[in-house]
Scaffold this motif. Structure first.
Motif, PDB file in Angstrom:
ATOM      1  N   ALA A 214       0.859  -1.201   0.000  1.00  0.00           N
ATOM      2  CA  ALA A 214       0.000   0.000   0.000  1.00  0.00           C
ATOM      3  C   ALA A 214       0.891   1.245   0.000  1.00  0.00           C
ATOM      4  O   ALA A 214       1.161   1.811   1.056  1.00  0.00           O
ATOM      5  CB  ALA A 214      -0.909  -0.003   1.223  1.00  0.00           C
ATOM      6  N   PRO A 215       1.355   1.677  -1.170  1.00  0.00           N
ATOM      7  CA  PRO A 215       2.271   2.833  -1.205  1.00  0.00           C
ATOM      8  C   PRO A 215       1.606   4.116  -0.704  1.00  0.00           C
ATOM      9  O   PRO A 215       0.510   4.452  -1.136  1.00  0.00           O
ATOM     10  CB  PRO A 215       2.639   2.941  -2.695  1.00  0.00           C
ATOM     11  CG  PRO A 215       1.547   2.226  -3.423  1.00  0.00           C
ATOM     12  CD  PRO A 215       1.059   1.150  -2.504  1.00  0.00           C
ATOM     13  N   GLY A 216       2.299   4.771   0.242  1.00  0.00           N
ATOM     14  CA  GLY A 216       1.762   6.024   0.787  1.00  0.00           C
ATOM     15  C   GLY A 216       0.565   5.803   1.692  1.00  0.00           C
ATOM     16  O   GLY A 216      -0.228   6.712   1.912  1.00  0.00           O
ATOM     17  N   GLY A 217       0.451   4.594   2.225  1.00  0.00           N
ATOM     18  CA  GLY A 217      -0.674   4.293   3.124  1.00  0.00           C
ATOM     19  C   GLY A 217      -0.337   3.022   3.875  1.00  0.00           C
ATOM     20  O   GLY A 217       0.827   2.741   4.140  1.00  0.00           O
ATOM     21  N   TYR A 218      -1.341   2.256   4.228  1.00  0.00           N
ATOM     22  CA  TYR A 218      -1.076   0.956   4.850  1.00  0.00           C
ATOM     23  C   TYR A 218      -2.214  -0.001   4.531  1.00  0.00           C
ATOM     24  O   TYR A 218      -3.278   0.414   4.059  1.00  0.00           O
ATOM     25  CB  TYR A 218      -0.873   1.084   6.365  1.00  0.00           C
ATOM     26  CG  TYR A 218      -2.053   1.627   7.155  1.00  0.00           C
ATOM     27  CD1 TYR A 218      -3.082   0.799   7.568  1.00  0.00           C
ATOM     28  CD2 TYR A 218      -2.108   2.961   7.525  1.00  0.00           C
ATOM     29  CE1 TYR A 218      -4.152   1.282   8.305  1.00  0.00           C
ATOM     30  CE2 TYR A 218      -3.178   3.476   8.269  1.00  0.00           C
ATOM     31  CZ  TYR A 218      -4.200   2.623   8.655  1.00  0.00           C
ATOM     32  OH  TYR A 218      -5.253   3.103   9.378  1.00  0.00           O
ATOM     33  N   LEU A 219      -1.940  -1.262   4.766  1.00  0.00           N
ATOM     34  CA  LEU A 219      -2.972  -2.288   4.606  1.00  0.00           C
ATOM     35  C   LEU A 219      -3.364  -2.754   6.001  1.00  0.00           C
ATOM     36  O   LEU A 219      -2.505  -2.925   6.853  1.00  0.00           O
ATOM     37  CB  LEU A 219      -2.415  -3.445   3.769  1.00  0.00           C
ATOM     38  CG  LEU A 219      -3.371  -4.611   3.458  1.00  0.00           C
ATOM     39  CD1 LEU A 219      -3.049  -5.200   2.090  1.00  0.00           C
ATOM     40  CD2 LEU A 219      -3.319  -5.718   4.521  1.00  0.00           C
TER      41      LEU A 219
END
Lengths: 61, 395
Positions: free
Chosen positions: B202-207
């Motif tokens: 999850a680029p620039g975020g998270y899972l």
């Protein structure tokens, strides 16, 4: 202009949150884009989580 | 019949912000109408459904029927699939928001508010540069409702503020493109949040994997709009993850959505108009969590509205700014800090994250805390220290 695959759309409205000209309208299960107001910035295409929107040339329609 | 009445307040949107506003305003003696565009309050659920116990308790004693799981642990998974676990200082919950939102709306009704679903608002009534009501369609019939005050609780896709000239459009980098599936037929720890941190997930975020019992979980991710620009949509990332980790999972629900990870808008009021919740961009920009902050903004806005309307004050924006000031004082300033922290943390490369995870793994479990994690992260990336100093310099 923007092409909508309506049967894929989840009507989440995240495209509306970005649209600089406020030309997208999302109701419970309807999405409409006003082509005259659209400035082809494509932000709605980028942000759509499920690939509902795509760019098409006006002449192609 | 609501269409023929005049109200003190009409609220556009029946989520946690709108319902909390309506409950407090109605309890304060105002006549309140809530208009929800969808068929049901609480559906579809566009949310990971996680809240902290402490946050929820600001407003309500948690009810068993709201809670799918009680969370006491966090597992962070690094890009190389090594992981570290922490105990949480305060417990959290995974809610069932279909039931939670329904109850919040019902509590507003108990205080005297009227709630109507399938009522779509498509414009404001404006008189002398004041919002004085809304217009829209209900079951294909046009309607107009007049009110002293209009409250935009209409979510990430909010347009209510724009109709009074507030620029609510988000920048691409301030929106997470998110998707979530509620999956079953899997094995998960029912008391543990799982976060996967990597550009590959999850680029620039998270899972996230948020359990709803032992065999069901909300599995979702958000990617920064900046990465979404590169052409791989959020749904592709999630499908790849599920194929890798839970290939046998059944999918009971799929929802897409945008999470506004911006600073709260500076202007959240106009003449005769207030914005609350996601519409005002009150989501915590680091975590993407927004339930409690939405309710808090609804509460603050309602207290200001009751005070002004009861005392027959002009609902000019200069008076409504009382709410704006209170929000920015209580919630907004924290959000600015979280925003800076988010920008700093998302600068970590996958190699940085792997190194941080391996250093945390070397710390005994009892000594692990978010502060410890943070100090390790700072050691790994000294530039983060500068961001943190900046952050605390503003405390």
């Amino acid at each position: 202009m923007i092409r909508i695959e309506e049967n894929k759309c989840d009507f989440c409205g995240c495209c509306v949150g970005l649209c600089p000209t406020d030309c997208i309208e999302v109701k419970e299960a309807v999405i409409e884009i006003d082509d005259d107001e659209c400035v082809d910035c494509d932000l709605c295409i980028f942000i759509c989580p499920i690939e509902v929107l795509s760019h098409v040339e006006k002449t192609a329609v | 019949m609501w269409k023929k009445q005049q109200f003190d307040v009409v609220v556009v949107g029946g989520g946690p912000a709108g319902s909390t506003f309506a409950r407090i305003a109605a309890r304060g003696g105002l006549s309140v109408l809530v208009l929800e565009k969808d068929r049901d309050i609480g559906v579809p659920v566009r949310c990971g459904e996680a809240v902290s116990d402490a946050g929820l308790r600001i407003f309500h004693e948690p009810r068993d029927r709201w809670i799918k799981s009680t969370i006491t642990r966090i597992k962070l998974v690094a890009p190389n699939e090594s992981s570290v676990e922490f105990d949480m200082k305060e417990k959290g919950y995974i809610l069932d928001r279909r039931i939670f939102d329904y109850d919040l709306a019902d509590m507003a009704v108990e205080e005297g508010a009227i709630v109507i679903t399938k009522a779509y608002v498509d414009g404001l009534l404006i008189d002398n540069d004041y919002a004085v009501g809304v217009k829209g369609t209900y079951l294909n019939e046009p309607f107009e409702v007049r009110a002293k005050l209009v409250v935009g609780a209409d979510g990430v896709e909010s347009r209510v503020g724009r109709w009074m000239g507030i620029r609510t459009q988000l920048k691409l980098k301030d929106m997470e493109s998110a998707i979530q599936k509620t999956v079953s037929g899997i094995d998960v720890e029912p008391d543990r949040f799982e976060f996967y941190l990597s550009k590959k997930w999850a680029p620039g975020g998270y899972l996230w994997v948020f359990p709803k019992g032992r065999h069901m979980a909300n599995i979702g991710l958000g990617i920064s709009g900046n990465y979404a620009r590169e052409g791989k949509a959020a749904c592709r990332f999630l499908d790849e993850f599920l194929e890798w980790k839970y290939p046998q999972a059944s999918v009971l629900t799929t929802v897409a959505g945008g999470v506004p990870v911006a600073k709260t808008l500076k202007q959240i009021v106009a003449n005769g108009l207030m914005l609350v919740g996601d519409a005002a961009r009150t989501v915590n920009p680091m975590t993407g969590g927004g339930i409690i902050s939405a309710m808090r903004s609804g509460l603050l806005a309602a207290e200001t509205a009751v005070e002004l309307i009861k005392n027959r004050k002009d609902l000019h924006m200069k008076n409504l700014r009382e709410y704006e000031h209170r929000w920015h004082k209580i919630g907004g300033r924290n959000h600015e800090r979280y925003y800076r922290l988010k920008e700093a943390i998302f600068r970590f490369s996958d190699d940085d994250l792997n190194r941080i995870a391996s250093r945390i793994a070397a710390v005994s479990v009892d000594d692990r805390s978010l502060l410890k994690l943070f100090s390790i992260a700072v050691a790994q990336k000294p530039t983060l220290l500068i961001d943190v100093v900046r952050l605390f310099a503003r405390l």
